[in-house]
Design a protein around this motif. Structure first.
Motif, PDB file in Angstrom:
ATOM      1  N   GLU A   1      52.338  58.420  46.825  1.00  0.00           N
ATOM      2  CA  GLU A   1      51.697  57.102  46.920  1.00  0.00           C
ATOM      3  C   GLU A   1      52.083  56.245  45.716  1.00  0.00           C
ATOM      4  N   ALA A   2      52.047  56.836  44.528  1.00  0.00           N
ATOM      5  CA  ALA A   2      52.427  56.095  43.323  1.00  0.00           C
ATOM      6  C   ALA A   2      53.897  55.685  43.378  1.00  0.00           C
ATOM      7  N   LEU A   3      54.750  56.573  43.817  1.00  0.00           N
ATOM      8  CA  LEU A   3      56.170  56.254  43.932  1.00  0.00           C
ATOM      9  C   LEU A   3      56.411  55.104  44.899  1.00  0.00           C
ATOM     10  N   ALA A   4      55.701  55.117  46.032  1.00  0.00           N
ATOM     11  CA  ALA A   4      55.863  54.061  47.028  1.00  0.00           C
ATOM     12  C   ALA A   4      55.460  52.703  46.472  1.00  0.00           C
ATOM     13  N   ALA A   5      54.616  52.701  45.424  1.00  0.00           N
ATOM     14  CA  ALA A   5      54.177  51.452  44.800  1.00  0.00           C
ATOM     15  C   ALA A   5      55.073  51.057  43.626  1.00  0.00           C
ATOM     16  N   GLY A   6      56.150  51.798  43.397  1.00  0.00           N
ATOM     17  CA  GLY A   6      57.097  51.442  42.352  1.00  0.00           C
ATOM     18  C   GLY A   6      56.807  52.018  40.988  1.00  0.00           C
TER      19      GLY A   6
ATOM     20  N   GLY B   1      47.522  52.868  48.827  1.00  0.00           N
ATOM     21  CA  GLY B   1      46.277  52.495  48.170  1.00  0.00           C
ATOM     22  C   GLY B   1      46.492  51.895  46.790  1.00  0.00           C
ATOM     23  N   ILE B   2      47.305  52.539  45.957  1.00  0.00           N
ATOM     24  CA  ILE B   2      47.498  52.029  44.600  1.00  0.00           C
ATOM     25  C   ILE B   2      48.266  50.721  44.617  1.00  0.00           C
ATOM     26  N   GLN B   3      49.101  50.495  45.630  1.00  0.00           N
ATOM     27  CA  GLN B   3      49.797  49.215  45.754  1.00  0.00           C
ATOM     28  C   GLN B   3      48.806  48.079  45.991  1.00  0.00           C
ATOM     29  N   GLN B   4      47.767  48.355  46.786  1.00  0.00           N
ATOM     30  CA  GLN B   4      46.733  47.341  47.007  1.00  0.00           C
ATOM     31  C   GLN B   4      46.057  46.957  45.692  1.00  0.00           C
ATOM     32  N   ILE B   5      45.843  47.935  44.822  1.00  0.00           N
ATOM     33  CA  ILE B   5      45.227  47.673  43.527  1.00  0.00           C
ATOM     34  C   ILE B   5      46.187  46.883  42.639  1.00  0.00           C
ATOM     35  N   LEU B   6      47.447  47.252  42.659  1.00  0.00           N
ATOM     36  CA  LEU B   6      48.452  46.577  41.837  1.00  0.00           C
ATOM     37  C   LEU B   6      48.594  45.103  42.217  1.00  0.00           C
ATOM     38  N   GLU B   7      48.480  44.804  43.499  1.00  0.00           N
ATOM     39  CA  GLU B   7      48.596  43.408  43.929  1.00  0.00           C
ATOM     40  C   GLU B   7      47.474  42.561  43.341  1.00  0.00           C
TER      41      GLU B   7
ATOM     42  N   ALA C   1      44.082  41.956  34.884  1.00  0.00           N
ATOM     43  CA  ALA C   1      42.899  42.609  34.314  1.00  0.00           C
ATOM     44  C   ALA C   1      42.728  43.951  35.008  1.00  0.00           C
ATOM     45  N   SER C   2      41.874  44.811  34.457  1.00  0.00           N
ATOM     46  CA  SER C   2      41.618  46.111  35.072  1.00  0.00           C
ATOM     47  C   SER C   2      41.045  45.929  36.475  1.00  0.00           C
ATOM     48  N   VAL C   3      41.484  46.793  37.390  1.00  0.00           N
ATOM     49  CA  VAL C   3      41.064  46.705  38.788  1.00  0.00           C
ATOM     50  C   VAL C   3      40.665  48.091  39.273  1.00  0.00           C
ATOM     51  N   LEU C   4      39.535  48.161  39.974  1.00  0.00           N
ATOM     52  CA  LEU C   4      39.024  49.411  40.532  1.00  0.00           C
ATOM     53  C   LEU C   4      39.100  49.342  42.042  1.00  0.00           C
ATOM     54  N   ALA C   5      39.319  50.484  42.680  1.00  0.00           N
ATOM     55  CA  ALA C   5      39.190  50.567  44.134  1.00  0.00           C
ATOM     56  C   ALA C   5      37.753  50.882  44.487  1.00  0.00           C
TER      57      ALA C   5
ATOM     58  N   TYR D   1      37.935  43.694  37.789  1.00  0.00           N
ATOM     59  CA  TYR D   1      37.874  43.348  39.204  1.00  0.00           C
ATOM     60  C   TYR D   1      37.811  44.618  40.051  1.00  0.00           C
ATOM     61  N   ALA D   2      37.410  44.444  41.287  1.00  0.00           N
ATOM     62  CA  ALA D   2      37.367  45.552  42.247  1.00  0.00           C
ATOM     63  C   ALA D   2      37.899  45.049  43.576  1.00  0.00           C
ATOM     64  N   VAL D   3      38.535  45.939  44.327  1.00  0.00           N
ATOM     65  CA  VAL D   3      39.072  45.578  45.633  1.00  0.00           C
ATOM     66  C   VAL D   3      38.707  46.660  46.640  1.00  0.00           C
ATOM     67  N   GLU D   4      38.266  46.241  47.802  1.00  0.00           N
ATOM     68  CA  GLU D   4      37.973  47.183  48.885  1.00  0.00           C
ATOM     69  C   GLU D   4      39.283  47.691  49.472  1.00  0.00           C
ATOM     70  N   LEU D   5      39.463  48.995  49.445  1.00  0.00           N
ATOM     71  CA  LEU D   5      40.684  49.585  49.975  1.00  0.00           C
ATOM     72  C   LEU D   5      40.753  49.434  51.488  1.00  0.00           C
ATOM     73  N   LYS D   6      41.940  49.106  51.979  1.00  0.00           N
ATOM     74  CA  LYS D   6      42.190  49.103  53.418  1.00  0.00           C
ATOM     75  C   LYS D   6      42.880  50.413  53.777  1.00  0.00           C
ATOM     76  N   GLY D   7      42.500  51.005  54.892  1.00  0.00           N
ATOM     77  CA  GLY D   7      43.086  52.264  55.307  1.00  0.00           C
ATOM     78  C   GLY D   7      42.025  53.335  55.440  1.00  0.00           C
ATOM     79  N   ARG D   8      42.458  54.542  55.675  1.00  0.00           N
ATOM     80  CA  ARG D   8      41.559  55.676  55.863  1.00  0.00           C
ATOM     81  C   ARG D   8      41.553  56.502  54.591  1.00  0.00           C
ATOM     82  N   ARG D   9      40.365  56.700  54.025  1.00  0.00           N
ATOM     83  CA  ARG D   9      40.228  57.521  52.822  1.00  0.00           C
ATOM     84  C   ARG D   9      39.592  58.852  53.185  1.00  0.00           C
TER      85      ARG D   9
END
Length: 307
Positions: free
Chosen positions: A43-48, A140-146, A153-157, A243-251
């Motif tokens: 997942e981390a690799l897919a986000a660069g 998931g981590i790509q959504q946070i990076l965006e 600033a720091s971002v939480l899922a 900041y916080a972002v609601e993750l999209k997808g299945r956890r």
């Protein structure tokens, strides 16, 4: 600044899976045929992200071995003409640059992050907890990076949790600034339901600024002697926005037995090699009426809790 490094806290004892984890890391338990930690790394690799920092502990050598070469295994696969499997095992150590550091005692997630300070340096970084497996079109981590790229600033899922689960999560209070994105105003670690400021629980994905290390150093240990990342983030709030972002997808919470089984079944059904046959097997299971009713009732209760 680009986020180049990811921290994976993998020093936990895995007590929820004893006795299976008595002699092997819980992060190496397979979801179908791939260990949970590899899903997080991919997942981390897919986000660069380029560099993976593993915070390990005693008894976690299998994780290091998994992401290293196995010359003997490669020789056997080559001799047996199993080219596809050979390519697969040779690919694993080439995924990224891996670095390992020990957390000498189980002193909490915050402490696990703090021990990486010299390796991370003065740059933003990601944190991924392997217990949370995210199956999503956008990693998931790509959504946070965006969101991080937007606000720097720091971002939480976060994810909505049921009332019964509130005391198992760090819960945020916040002001929605975009669809599914919140400026955090407060954080509460594992509150009683009546004390929770919202139903948005922090799940295992973060992008953090390096100022978190100073906040962690100033965070006292809790009653169990652990340094909680949520408490440090609350301290960080006094200095900069979070900041916080609601993750999209299945956890999937693969750190629980039910979540582990759900992930195994659902990801197996998606596989092109075994999905169809596995689905046929599941449909063909014969349960006596009492067992069938029990399964249906349990599924209904689970669905109601998630509403």
């Amino acid at each position: 600044m680009k986020v180049r490094k990811a921290v994976f806290p993998v020093a936990g004892l895995g007590t929820r899976f004893l006795p299976a984890t008595k002699a092997q890391p819980k992060e190496m338990l397979p979801i179908v045929d791939k260990p949970a930690i590899q899903y997080a790394v991919e997942e981390a690799l897919a986000a660069g992200i380029e560099a993976m920092i593993m915070v390990t502990g005693r008894g976690k050598d299998a994780i290091e071995n998994h992401f290293d070469r196995s010359v003997e295994l490669e020789q056997v696969l080559r001799a047996q003409g199993k080219a596809d499997l050979l390519r697969e095992v040779q690919m694993i150590p080439e995924l990224a640059a891996f670095c390992y550091i020990r957390q000498k005692a189980p002193l909490g997630l915050g402490h696990a992050v703090l021990v990486t300070r010299d390796l991370v340096g003065e740059e933003p970084f990601a944190v991924l907890l392997a217990d949370d497996l995210i199956d999503a079109a956008v990693p998931g981590i790509q959504q946070i990076l965006e969101v991080f790229d937007r606000y720097r600033a720091s971002v939480l899922a976060v994810s909505p949790v049921s009332r019964e689960e509130l005391n198992s999560y760090g819960i945020i209070a916040g002001r929605e600034v975009a669809a599914g994105v919140y400026q955090v105003t407060d954080l509460v670690e594992k509150p009683a339901p009546q004390d929770a400021p919202s139903n948005l629980g922090i799940v295992g994905r973060y992008v953090l600024t390096p100022q978190i290390f100073e906040a962690l150093e100033q965070t006292p240990s809790d009653a169990r002697g652990e340094v909680q990342l949520t408490h440090a983030l609350k301290g960080l709030l006094r200095r900069q926005k979070v900041y916080a972002v609601e993750l999209k997808g299945r956890r999937y919470d693969t750190g629980s037995k039910l979540g582990f089984l759900q992930a195994t079944v659902e990801l197996a059904l998606k596989r092109s090699d075994i999905g169809e046959a596995f689905q046929a097997y599941l449909r063909g299971l014969k349960l006596d009426p009492g067992a069938r009713k029990s399964v249906v009732d349990t599924a209904r209760r689970t669905a109601q809790k998630k509403r």
